[in-house]
Design a protein around this motif. Sequence first.
Motif, PDB file in Angstrom:
ATOM      1  N   PRO A 140       2.134   1.552  10.782  1.00  0.00           N
ATOM      2  CA  PRO A 140       2.500   0.291  11.443  1.00  0.00           C
ATOM      3  C   PRO A 140       1.433  -0.245  12.401  1.00  0.00           C
ATOM      4  CG  PRO A 140       4.366   1.796  11.430  1.00  0.00           C
ATOM      5  CD  PRO A 140       3.200   2.578  10.916  1.00  0.00           C
ATOM      6  N   LEU A 141       0.624   0.646  12.966  1.00  0.00           N
ATOM      7  CA  LEU A 141      -0.444   0.232  13.894  1.00  0.00           C
ATOM      8  C   LEU A 141      -1.356  -0.820  13.261  1.00  0.00           C
ATOM      9  CD1 LEU A 141      -1.435   1.087  16.779  1.00  0.00           C
ATOM     10  CD2 LEU A 141      -3.057   2.582  15.642  1.00  0.00           C
ATOM     11  N   ILE A 142      -1.600  -0.703  11.930  1.00  0.00           N
ATOM     12  CA  ILE A 142      -2.474  -1.671  11.254  1.00  0.00           C
ATOM     13  C   ILE A 142      -1.695  -2.546  10.258  1.00  0.00           C
ATOM     14  CG2 ILE A 142      -4.602  -0.324  11.559  1.00  0.00           C
ATOM     15  CD1 ILE A 142      -4.259   0.529   8.552  1.00  0.00           C
ATOM     16  N   GLY A 143      -0.364  -2.603  10.445  1.00  0.00           N
ATOM     17  CA  GLY A 143       0.434  -3.466   9.570  1.00  0.00           C
ATOM     18  C   GLY A 143       0.715  -2.864   8.212  1.00  0.00           C
ATOM     19  N   ARG A 144       0.779  -1.533   8.156  1.00  0.00           N
ATOM     20  CA  ARG A 144       1.118  -0.852   6.904  1.00  0.00           C
ATOM     21  C   ARG A 144       2.474  -0.172   7.082  1.00  0.00           C
ATOM     22  NH1 ARG A 144      -4.050   0.151   4.432  1.00  0.00           N
ATOM     23  NH2 ARG A 144      -5.097  -1.859   4.616  1.00  0.00           N
ATOM     24  N   PRO A 145       3.111   0.276   5.983  1.00  0.00           N
ATOM     25  CA  PRO A 145       4.422   0.923   6.120  1.00  0.00           C
ATOM     26  C   PRO A 145       4.360   2.186   6.971  1.00  0.00           C
ATOM     27  CG  PRO A 145       3.980   0.354   3.827  1.00  0.00           C
ATOM     28  CD  PRO A 145       2.703   0.135   4.576  1.00  0.00           C
ATOM     29  N   LYS A 146       5.527   2.607   7.478  1.00  0.00           N
ATOM     30  CA  LYS A 146       5.645   3.824   8.294  1.00  0.00           C
ATOM     31  C   LYS A 146       5.110   5.042   7.559  1.00  0.00           C
ATOM     32  CE  LYS A 146       9.684   2.971  11.144  1.00  0.00           C
ATOM     33  NZ  LYS A 146      11.118   3.144  11.124  1.00  0.00           N
ATOM     34  N   SER A 147       5.230   5.020   6.218  1.00  0.00           N
ATOM     35  CA  SER A 147       4.781   6.173   5.421  1.00  0.00           C
ATOM     36  C   SER A 147       3.254   6.304   5.404  1.00  0.00           C
ATOM     37  CB  SER A 147       5.320   6.066   3.993  1.00  0.00           C
ATOM     38  OG  SER A 147       4.959   4.826   3.430  1.00  0.00           O
ATOM     39  N   ALA A 148       2.536   5.327   5.967  1.00  0.00           N
ATOM     40  CA  ALA A 148       1.077   5.373   6.126  1.00  0.00           C
ATOM     41  C   ALA A 148       0.375   5.808   4.834  1.00  0.00           C
ATOM     42  CB  ALA A 148       0.714   6.274   7.313  1.00  0.00           C
ATOM     43  N   THR A 149      -0.501   6.832   4.909  1.00  0.00           N
ATOM     44  CA  THR A 149      -1.281   7.228   3.722  1.00  0.00           C
ATOM     45  C   THR A 149      -0.674   8.426   3.002  1.00  0.00           C
ATOM     46  OG1 THR A 149      -3.305   6.413   4.774  1.00  0.00           O
ATOM     47  CG2 THR A 149      -3.578   7.945   2.932  1.00  0.00           C
ATOM     48  N   PHE A 150      -0.571   9.546   3.702  1.00  0.00           N
ATOM     49  CA  PHE A 150      -0.210  10.796   3.019  1.00  0.00           C
ATOM     50  C   PHE A 150       1.285  10.942   2.780  1.00  0.00           C
ATOM     51  CE2 PHE A 150      -4.470  11.470   4.595  1.00  0.00           C
ATOM     52  CZ  PHE A 150      -5.088  11.890   3.426  1.00  0.00           C
ATOM     53  N   ARG A 151       2.077  10.348   3.663  1.00  0.00           N
ATOM     54  CA  ARG A 151       3.516  10.364   3.386  1.00  0.00           C
ATOM     55  C   ARG A 151       3.815   9.464   2.182  1.00  0.00           C
ATOM     56  NH1 ARG A 151       6.878  12.747   6.877  1.00  0.00           N
ATOM     57  NH2 ARG A 151       5.514  12.396   8.655  1.00  0.00           N
ATOM     58  N   THR A 152       3.047   8.377   2.046  1.00  0.00           N
ATOM     59  CA  THR A 152       3.178   7.510   0.859  1.00  0.00           C
ATOM     60  C   THR A 152       2.874   8.310  -0.401  1.00  0.00           C
ATOM     61  OG1 THR A 152       2.626   5.490   2.064  1.00  0.00           O
ATOM     62  CG2 THR A 152       2.265   5.446  -0.310  1.00  0.00           C
ATOM     63  N   LEU A 153       1.790   9.095  -0.364  1.00  0.00           N
ATOM     64  CA  LEU A 153       1.432   9.910  -1.533  1.00  0.00           C
ATOM     65  C   LEU A 153       2.521  10.934  -1.855  1.00  0.00           C
ATOM     66  CD1 LEU A 153      -2.378  10.439  -0.851  1.00  0.00           C
ATOM     67  CD2 LEU A 153      -1.368   9.220  -2.763  1.00  0.00           C
ATOM     68  N   ASP A 154       3.115  11.494  -0.824  1.00  0.00           N
ATOM     69  CA  ASP A 154       4.223  12.443  -1.043  1.00  0.00           C
ATOM     70  C   ASP A 154       5.411  11.754  -1.722  1.00  0.00           C
ATOM     71  OD1 ASP A 154       3.004  14.706  -0.146  1.00  0.00           O
ATOM     72  OD2 ASP A 154       4.088  14.847   1.755  1.00  0.00           O
ATOM     73  N   VAL A 155       5.696  10.519  -1.312  1.00  0.00           N
ATOM     74  CA  VAL A 155       6.821   9.782  -1.888  1.00  0.00           C
ATOM     75  C   VAL A 155       6.530   9.392  -3.336  1.00  0.00           C
ATOM     76  CG1 VAL A 155       8.155   7.621  -1.742  1.00  0.00           C
ATOM     77  CG2 VAL A 155       7.690   8.919   0.335  1.00  0.00           C
ATOM     78  N   VAL A 156       5.300   8.930  -3.593  1.00  0.00           N
ATOM     79  CA  VAL A 156       4.896   8.527  -4.949  1.00  0.00           C
ATOM     80  C   VAL A 156       4.889   9.732  -5.880  1.00  0.00           C
ATOM     81  CG1 VAL A 156       2.899   7.719  -6.300  1.00  0.00           C
ATOM     82  CG2 VAL A 156       3.583   6.503  -4.221  1.00  0.00           C
ATOM     83  N   GLY A 157       4.449  10.877  -5.362  1.00  0.00           N
ATOM     84  CA  GLY A 157       4.299  12.083  -6.191  1.00  0.00           C
ATOM     85  C   GLY A 157       2.835  12.254  -6.563  1.00  0.00           C
ATOM     86  N   LEU A 158       2.292  13.432  -6.282  1.00  0.00           N
ATOM     87  CA  LEU A 158       0.859  13.641  -6.510  1.00  0.00           C
ATOM     88  C   LEU A 158       0.490  13.619  -7.990  1.00  0.00           C
ATOM     89  CD1 LEU A 158       1.113  14.589  -3.480  1.00  0.00           C
ATOM     90  CD2 LEU A 158      -0.921  15.915  -3.959  1.00  0.00           C
ATOM     91  N   ASP A 159       1.430  14.033  -8.847  1.00  0.00           N
ATOM     92  CA  ASP A 159       1.154  13.981 -10.291  1.00  0.00           C
ATOM     93  C   ASP A 159       1.032  12.533 -10.764  1.00  0.00           C
ATOM     94  OD1 ASP A 159       3.841  13.632  -9.659  1.00  0.00           O
ATOM     95  OD2 ASP A 159       4.598  14.669 -11.428  1.00  0.00           O
ATOM     96  N   THR A 160       1.929  11.672 -10.262  1.00  0.00           N
ATOM     97  CA  THR A 160       1.878  10.244 -10.611  1.00  0.00           C
ATOM     98  C   THR A 160       0.586   9.623 -10.099  1.00  0.00           C
ATOM     99  OG1 THR A 160       4.285  10.170 -10.414  1.00  0.00           O
ATOM    100  CG2 THR A 160       3.142   8.050 -10.404  1.00  0.00           C
ATOM    101  N   PHE A 161       0.246   9.938  -8.855  1.00  0.00           N
ATOM    102  CA  PHE A 161      -0.973   9.404  -8.228  1.00  0.00           C
ATOM    103  C   PHE A 161      -2.216   9.822  -9.027  1.00  0.00           C
ATOM    104  CE2 PHE A 161      -4.426  10.129  -5.052  1.00  0.00           C
ATOM    105  CZ  PHE A 161      -4.681   8.801  -4.764  1.00  0.00           C
ATOM    106  N   ALA A 162      -2.267  11.096  -9.422  1.00  0.00           N
ATOM    107  CA  ALA A 162      -3.419  11.601 -10.183  1.00  0.00           C
ATOM    108  C   ALA A 162      -3.518  10.893 -11.536  1.00  0.00           C
ATOM    109  CB  ALA A 162      -3.283  13.112 -10.389  1.00  0.00           C
ATOM    110  N   HIS A 163      -2.356  10.618 -12.156  1.00  0.00           N
ATOM    111  CA  HIS A 163      -2.332   9.929 -13.451  1.00  0.00           C
ATOM    112  C   HIS A 163      -2.892   8.507 -13.315  1.00  0.00           C
ATOM    113  CE1 HIS A 163      -0.854   8.439 -17.306  1.00  0.00           C
ATOM    114  NE2 HIS A 163      -0.342   7.408 -16.641  1.00  0.00           N
ATOM    115  N   VAL A 164      -2.469   7.807 -12.257  1.00  0.00           N
ATOM    116  CA  VAL A 164      -2.929   6.424 -12.025  1.00  0.00           C
ATOM    117  C   VAL A 164      -4.448   6.420 -11.776  1.00  0.00           C
ATOM    118  CG1 VAL A 164      -2.775   4.460 -10.422  1.00  0.00           C
ATOM    119  CG2 VAL A 164      -0.687   5.590 -11.203  1.00  0.00           C
ATOM    120  N   ALA A 165      -4.920   7.366 -10.948  1.00  0.00           N
ATOM    121  CA  ALA A 165      -6.361   7.446 -10.647  1.00  0.00           C
ATOM    122  C   ALA A 165      -7.165   7.750 -11.914  1.00  0.00           C
ATOM    123  CB  ALA A 165      -6.606   8.521  -9.592  1.00  0.00           C
TER     124      ALA A 165
END
Length: 794
Positions: free
Chosen positions: A241-266
Amino acid sequence: MAYSIKKAAVLGSGVMGSGIAAHLANIGIPTLLLDIAPKELTAEEQAKGLTLEHPVVRNRFAQGAMQKLLKQKPAPLSSKQNLALITPGNFEDDLEKLKDVDWIIEVVVENLDIKKSLYEKIDAARTAGTIITSNTSGISINAMAEGRSEDFQKHFLGTHFFNPPRYLKLLEVIPANTTAPEVVAFMREFGEDVLGKGVVIAKDTPNFIANRIGTYGLLVTMREMQERGYSIGEVDSVTGPLIGRPKSATFRTLDVVGLDTFAHVAKNVYDNTTGEEQQVFAESAVVKKMIANGWLGAKSGQGFFLKQGKEILELNLQTFEYEPVKKLKTPSMEMAKQARGLANKVKTLVYANDRVGELLWNVFAPTLIYSAQLHGEIADDIVAIDNAMKWGFGWAQGPFEMWDAIGVKDSVAKMEAEGREVPAFVKGLLEKGFDTFYSEIDGDLAFYNGTEYEKVPTNPKVIDLKRYKKKHGVIKSNTGASLIDLGDGIALLEFHSQSNAIGLDIIQMLNFAIDEVEANYKGLVIGNQGKNFCVGANLGMILMEAQDDNIFELDFVVSAFQKAMRRIKYCTKPVVAAPFQMALGGGAEVCLPAAHIQASAETYMGLVEVGVGLIPGGGGNIGLYQKFLKGLPNGVEIDYQAIATKVFETIAMAKVSTSGEEARENNFLNFADGISVNADHQLYDAKQAALALYEAGYTAPLKQKVKVVGAPGYATLLLGAQGMFQSGYISEHDLKIAKKLAYVIAGGLVPYGTEVTEEYLLNLEKEAFLQLVADPKSQMRMQHMLVKGKPLRN
């Protein structure tokens, strides 16, 4: 040809497919949900003596997905009743049913061969002119269309929903080279007006717009963290939120998305790009190790973070052990908190000469450059890129808005001084003497198109109040609210106090608005574009006056509030309330007396005063009781006790709807009230509702007496509460509140069926409210809510 979608089919019943089917059901579209037919029986099916040919077995996957919809959190269905609009089936038995649908959405596994094989079957089953789309997150739309019939190709495109489909606004529409322009135009309009989405037209490139830039930004952040020795918690403390992003910021967002999904997209971008860009998307050793460990994030119970009891731990990437979360604290963060507006906060942080400034600059600079490099490749304009990031990833500012916020000239100078290569698109802007990507033309928002500024095209149903006020001004304003001329003879009362809480300033403006509308306008809309419609009365002010024993002052405020609500009800011109997100306590009380409520699909409405030791004081008790009565047909014998009991339970249990539809089920809305699926269209819809009422010859309701349940009804209402107290479920003070509430709803100790005036009921309500306000235990509850943000059970 003119297109319309009355019936749809979703092929693939995984989390995404069933979520899309739920969203379609929420907006009233009957939907087929198909999946593969199982190849073997489960132990449970064998025990029941079922065979592989039994329909229950053959539809197991789709049926199972439908049952999960009822349990998922956040709920994909806006009402459990909507499940009836979804019909399960399978690919072997039910593909011929596709001939009866207007839209086929494919959501099967991300494998080109599997998709193409399914399309061959769809092509044979569908009716000419049926629209077919894929919800792929990255496979080429053109590659999928290859080899299909001409009519299929003409009607085929990508529609990439973001998960969860009910809640996330973004819909990327990706045409193939063969898609007919009228099909693209229809899907854009349908996406906005019917699906309620923010639609961007994306090009057929790897991962389209939002996932391409969003994944890049996440990978750059991860790289920066590892190279400069930040911890996971430190990065998240700055990138939220400090820079206008969701509370989940960076790494909590990745946890919610799922690292397997994230790796597939990358990997999808890595496989389809070259050079420097490709290297950013290369497989991360950290992510690879975490996936190998099964640490996929929220779905596996641990990822970058691990919850142990009430404590949240972060992963130390050196030791691969979990440890307490660390946060960054620097002077620049304190300075940013003091700065006015997000743009100034971000500017303060990005140029700060400390660990926060270094981190953010080294994440922002490459991400902004990357976004500019992709301009023209992934989308035709910067508006589509900015909107995709705001609607899909929850950024408050898109990349080019962010660039404007930190200053294009200054940031480019710094980038070039560091040897970074700034894209020609950005240099061209500065060479033309411009210094921002966005500007204004005749008071309307304009964007830089690579040559000059042009107006941002807008849907006429979208009213941006901030810009509208800047362009057209206001009729009158004070600290709590403004009255605005919306055009066509309709005025708008906008709340803008702290949290949109109702105080004397809003009551004053409401009275002025009613006077002005009765004299000069066709109708009034009460709405705003804050975070929430209104979370109730100003609790801090109520508590302060109560602690000072200033009951006379509170009596005046409650009377003023009740009178203002009565003015809404008996206004000679129609008043339309437009609640969205939280409409609690006083927020609900503003809506109940309106001639029409135009709610948002996401409206969380309830009379929640018991949570702070009070009962509704602005007419909410009588308002909900009358809303129940208004919804009943004429000439039907009315069970007043059943209605009083329902109203009592709704208020005593502080029930809050989880959607606009549920607000209707809870009787805060009736059948004539409306629900806007697209939140951006709500004020337009409310304005149209006010105009329609006026044109239909609206007259204010007549003042009528209200039939109440009286003394016997009061005794009935208290039975349940007494039982709960004796069983230890509620405290003595809860019982006291329940008694006051029951007394007000019953209409006092008069005989059953007595007709009383509204004034009489409002006086009972005010008396009970003031007695509870003066009670030290209620004051403790109010204090606790103000300090801790949650109810106290004392």
